[in-house]
Design a protein around this motif. Sequence first.
Motif, mmCIF file in Angstrom:
data_model
loop_
_atom_site.group_PDB
_atom_site.id
_atom_site.type_symbol
_atom_site.label_atom_id
_atom_site.label_comp_id
_atom_site.label_asym_id
_atom_site.label_seq_id
_atom_site.Cartn_x
_atom_site.Cartn_y
_atom_site.Cartn_z
ATOM 1 N N THR A 251 0.818 -1.212 0.095
ATOM 2 C CA THR A 251 -0.055 -0.003 0.008
ATOM 3 C C THR A 251 0.818 1.206 -0.089
ATOM 4 O OG1 THR A 251 -0.182 0.037 2.340
ATOM 5 C CG2 THR A 251 -1.834 -1.118 1.233
ATOM 6 N N TYR A 252 0.264 2.432 -0.182
ATOM 7 C CA TYR A 252 1.148 3.631 -0.267
ATOM 8 C C TYR A 252 1.138 4.017 1.392
ATOM 9 C CZ TYR A 252 -0.264 3.658 -5.207
ATOM 10 O OH TYR A 252 -0.361 3.434 -6.573
ATOM 11 N N PRO A 253 2.200 4.896 1.600
ATOM 12 C CA PRO A 253 2.595 5.461 2.918
ATOM 13 C C PRO A 253 1.331 6.395 3.368
ATOM 14 C CG PRO A 253 4.538 5.648 1.541
ATOM 15 C CD PRO A 253 3.478 5.259 0.683
ATOM 16 N N LYS A 254 1.023 6.421 4.712
ATOM 17 C CA LYS A 254 -0.284 7.419 4.794
ATOM 18 C C LYS A 254 0.313 8.818 4.671
ATOM 19 C CE LYS A 254 -1.934 4.550 8.815
ATOM 20 N NZ LYS A 254 -2.273 4.475 10.042
ATOM 21 N N LYS A 255 1.750 9.159 4.671
ATOM 22 C CA LYS A 255 2.011 10.573 4.372
ATOM 23 C C LYS A 255 2.822 10.605 3.095
ATOM 24 C CE LYS A 255 0.653 12.813 8.091
ATOM 25 N NZ LYS A 255 -0.104 14.324 7.957
ATOM 26 N N LEU A 256 2.317 11.180 1.957
ATOM 27 C CA LEU A 256 3.006 11.362 0.696
ATOM 28 C C LEU A 256 3.378 13.044 0.621
ATOM 29 C CD1 LEU A 256 1.255 8.844 -1.486
ATOM 30 C CD2 LEU A 256 3.683 8.820 -0.677
ATOM 31 N N SER A 257 4.349 13.161 -0.086
ATOM 32 C CA SER A 257 4.816 14.765 -0.211
ATOM 33 C C SER A 257 3.883 15.549 -0.952
ATOM 34 C CB SER A 257 6.269 14.769 -0.563
ATOM 35 O OG SER A 257 6.297 14.224 -1.932
ATOM 36 N N ARG A 258 3.210 14.876 -2.029
ATOM 37 C CA ARG A 258 2.520 15.418 -2.932
ATOM 38 C C ARG A 258 1.479 14.432 -3.401
ATOM 39 N NH1 ARG A 258 6.375 17.039 -7.827
ATOM 40 N NH2 ARG A 258 4.898 18.153 -8.698
ATOM 41 N N THR A 259 0.487 15.169 -4.072
ATOM 42 C CA THR A 259 -0.547 14.196 -4.778
ATOM 43 C C THR A 259 -0.242 14.375 -6.267
ATOM 44 O OG1 THR A 259 -2.044 16.180 -5.038
ATOM 45 C CG2 THR A 259 -2.513 14.771 -3.277
ATOM 46 N N LEU A 260 -0.651 13.334 -7.165
ATOM 47 C CA LEU A 260 -0.505 13.212 -8.508
ATOM 48 C C LEU A 260 -1.205 14.082 -9.293
ATOM 49 C CD1 LEU A 260 0.912 11.318 -10.798
ATOM 50 C CD2 LEU A 260 -1.228 9.869 -10.684
ATOM 51 N N ASN A 261 -0.693 14.691 -10.381
ATOM 52 C CA ASN A 261 -1.710 15.510 -11.427
ATOM 53 C C ASN A 261 -1.895 14.474 -12.489
ATOM 54 O OD1 ASN A 261 -2.346 17.501 -13.093
ATOM 55 N ND2 ASN A 261 -0.504 18.263 -13.689
ATOM 56 N N LEU A 262 -2.903 14.265 -12.496
ATOM 57 C CA LEU A 262 -3.406 13.190 -13.465
ATOM 58 C C LEU A 262 -4.635 13.897 -14.338
ATOM 59 C CD1 LEU A 262 -4.095 9.410 -13.225
ATOM 60 C CD2 LEU A 262 -5.799 10.793 -14.437
ATOM 61 N N THR A 263 -4.328 13.895 -15.635
ATOM 62 C CA THR A 263 -5.273 14.268 -16.638
ATOM 63 C C THR A 263 -5.889 13.172 -17.606
ATOM 64 O OG1 THR A 263 -4.012 16.598 -16.930
ATOM 65 C CG2 THR A 263 -5.842 15.871 -18.813
ATOM 66 N N LEU A 264 -7.280 13.064 -17.585
ATOM 67 C CA LEU A 264 -7.833 11.908 -18.088
ATOM 68 C C LEU A 264 -8.426 12.287 -19.365
ATOM 69 C CD1 LEU A 264 -8.754 8.824 -17.435
ATOM 70 C CD2 LEU A 264 -10.848 10.038 -16.702
ATOM 71 N N PHE A 265 -8.220 11.426 -20.510
ATOM 72 C CA PHE A 265 -8.720 11.423 -21.936
ATOM 73 C C PHE A 265 -9.868 10.482 -21.920
ATOM 74 C CE2 PHE A 265 -5.321 14.200 -21.714
ATOM 75 C CZ PHE A 265 -5.218 15.210 -22.523
ATOM 76 N N PRO A 266 -10.966 10.371 -21.588
ATOM 77 C CA PRO A 266 -11.899 9.388 -21.691
ATOM 78 C C PRO A 266 -12.587 9.264 -23.109
ATOM 79 C CG PRO A 266 -13.063 11.010 -20.530
ATOM 80 C CD PRO A 266 -11.671 11.607 -20.916
ATOM 81 N N LEU A 267 -13.470 8.189 -23.418
ATOM 82 C CA LEU A 267 -13.984 8.146 -24.602
ATOM 83 C C LEU A 267 -15.024 9.215 -24.973
ATOM 84 C CD1 LEU A 267 -15.054 4.142 -24.639
ATOM 85 C CD2 LEU A 267 -13.010 5.053 -25.560
ATOM 86 N N ASP A 268 -15.362 10.064 -23.854
ATOM 87 C CA ASP A 268 -16.404 11.052 -24.273
ATOM 88 C C ASP A 268 -15.610 12.046 -25.089
ATOM 89 O OD1 ASP A 268 -16.723 9.896 -21.497
ATOM 90 O OD2 ASP A 268 -18.359 10.788 -21.398
ATOM 91 N N VAL A 269 -14.167 12.218 -24.845
ATOM 92 C CA VAL A 269 -13.765 13.303 -25.734
ATOM 93 C C VAL A 269 -12.741 12.782 -26.829
ATOM 94 C CG1 VAL A 269 -11.625 13.443 -24.330
ATOM 95 C CG2 VAL A 269 -12.349 15.340 -25.353
ATOM 96 N N THR A 270 -12.299 11.345 -26.836
ATOM 97 C CA THR A 270 -11.512 10.907 -27.782
ATOM 98 C C THR A 270 -12.187 10.340 -28.954
ATOM 99 O OG1 THR A 270 -11.460 8.685 -26.878
ATOM 100 C CG2 THR A 270 -9.648 10.126 -26.138
ATOM 101 N N SER A 271 -13.439 9.785 -28.601
ATOM 102 C CA SER A 271 -14.225 9.134 -29.809
ATOM 103 C C SER A 271 -14.579 10.026 -30.936
ATOM 104 C CB SER A 271 -15.394 8.404 -29.201
ATOM 105 O OG SER A 271 -15.313 7.249 -28.289
ATOM 106 N N PRO A 272 -14.938 11.438 -30.819
ATOM 107 C CA PRO A 272 -15.375 12.252 -31.927
ATOM 108 C C PRO A 272 -14.103 12.499 -32.946
ATOM 109 C CG PRO A 272 -16.486 13.120 -29.880
ATOM 110 C CD PRO A 272 -15.217 11.857 -29.403
ATOM 111 N N HIS A 273 -13.085 12.168 -32.312
ATOM 112 C CA HIS A 273 -11.740 12.585 -33.411
ATOM 113 C C HIS A 273 -11.515 11.349 -34.273
ATOM 114 C CE1 HIS A 273 -11.711 15.157 -29.849
ATOM 115 N NE2 HIS A 273 -11.120 16.203 -30.578
ATOM 116 N N LEU A 274 -11.806 11.657 -35.426
ATOM 117 C CA LEU A 274 -11.738 10.561 -36.385
ATOM 118 C C LEU A 274 -10.731 10.526 -37.427
ATOM 119 C CD1 LEU A 274 -15.683 10.097 -37.277
ATOM 120 C CD2 LEU A 274 -14.071 8.736 -35.661
ATOM 121 N N LEU A 275 -10.109 9.732 -37.873
ATOM 122 C CA LEU A 275 -9.443 9.789 -39.250
ATOM 123 C C LEU A 275 -10.166 9.041 -40.526
ATOM 124 C CD1 LEU A 275 -6.318 9.998 -40.875
ATOM 125 C CD2 LEU A 275 -5.899 7.749 -39.911
ATOM 126 N N ARG A 276 -10.591 9.762 -41.223
ATOM 127 C CA ARG A 276 -11.618 9.454 -42.369
ATOM 128 C C ARG A 276 -10.980 8.833 -43.469
ATOM 129 N NH1 ARG A 276 -16.784 9.402 -40.442
ATOM 130 N NH2 ARG A 276 -17.459 11.423 -39.271
#
Length: 452
Positions: A251-276
């Motif tokens: 498991t992770y330690p109870k105390k960490l120096s910082r939180t993770l900066n995570l940017t999510l690209f779900p199907l909601d935003v990716t699916s409409p971008h198409l290679l025709r």
Amino acid sequence: MAAPLNRIIIDTDPGVDDILAILLALAAKPEELEILLLSVTYGNVEADKCLKNVITLFHIIEKEIEWRKSRGQLEGFGAMLSSKPLVAVGATHPLEDEMLMADYFHGIDGLAGTHTSHPHLTPADAWKHLFEGESEESIVSSKSFRASKAPAHQEILRLLRENPPDTITIVAVGPLTNLALAAAEDPETFLKVKEVCVMGGAIDVEGNITPVAEFNTYADAVATARVFALTSPTPSSTMPPPPLKMSSLPTYPKKLSRTLNLTLFPLDVTSPHLLRRLEFKQKVDPLIEAGSPLAQWTSVFVLKTLEKIESLTRKQENPGLELHDPLCIWYMLTRNAPQWMLAPKAPEDIRVETAGQWTRGMHVVDRRQRKKAGRPEEQVKSPGAVDIVNPMESLNVTVSDQGMDVGEETHADPPGDNGSWLQYNRGNRINRMISSPGEDAFGPYIIERLFG
């Protein structure tokens, strides 16, 4: 030459759109990107086949550069030539579940059967020794890449350890097993990463492997949940149970120096971008006739995949290949564009279901629109973002702040709040992308970037 704007690690399970994403990165200008590492994992097909696809990609690019030189054209692929990326092989199976593959869609080799149908485009297996056996050199240099014999997650940690904090971004476009292993082995080093960009999940749209789950997350839901947990002030609040097959995974330690900066690209935003298909063929057909190795190779797996899409859906006049993974690279190349917008309530508490019979891999959000107890959240505002206010937000759950310091665990949920969804210091904090510089613009953009 100016320093590159972005230094990246690409964690990938190379199938069709992964290869297009890597090509887009390698074709960048040196001042735009430095590709430090291609971290290979299983996913669309087995890890050894994914590695073969990466090596074939470099083989094709080398041939393409020779062909362009012979015609007096610009070589391109400046980021590859200046970076000479490291390639390392990582996880071959999920942390807990049986391995799931998408070879029904990507083909038995991950590239629509290209290695079998067009063997002249595949390099001989002489490259395999670069990743096998014992030698004094842990990293062996080839013409256009460097091969590492160390596991991919250890190479990720080494690069983060040897570089200043917030200078390396990880672009993760496959199952997150390699990232979960790195985070478990040395969470503080892993948290030196500037940003983790994840292609995965489905929030307000249907999944692509089950009704609610997207493939990358479903392939290793436990790994995704563990990585997401690092975005929380209290990682234990969203950590999944220890994997049965890897009970030693800490498991992770109870105390960490910082939180993770995570940017999510779900199907909601990716699916409409198409290679025709029509636009793609219009560009590559003349290049194939002229002898371009890259045009010939990509046309095989792109066109066969488009045929597969039609067989699974319906015949279309101009079908399109969804550019899920390449969108993350487009973000790296244009991240300062104001059209990249996060969800209005970002960062959001998005959690991953790891145990459900029908819902494993689902991205779960609290849609009750109720306020959290404790300090008010600082919300990230993107240009053009609009606040969505719900009257239910006036409802509040009062919880004692005692024992609720950032990073500390509490041992029980307050009454009426199973899972601690309404506590400020619990839950994940995910930046979810909802908009890009243009759904219709990306297909032509990637064609022009790859083929000039």
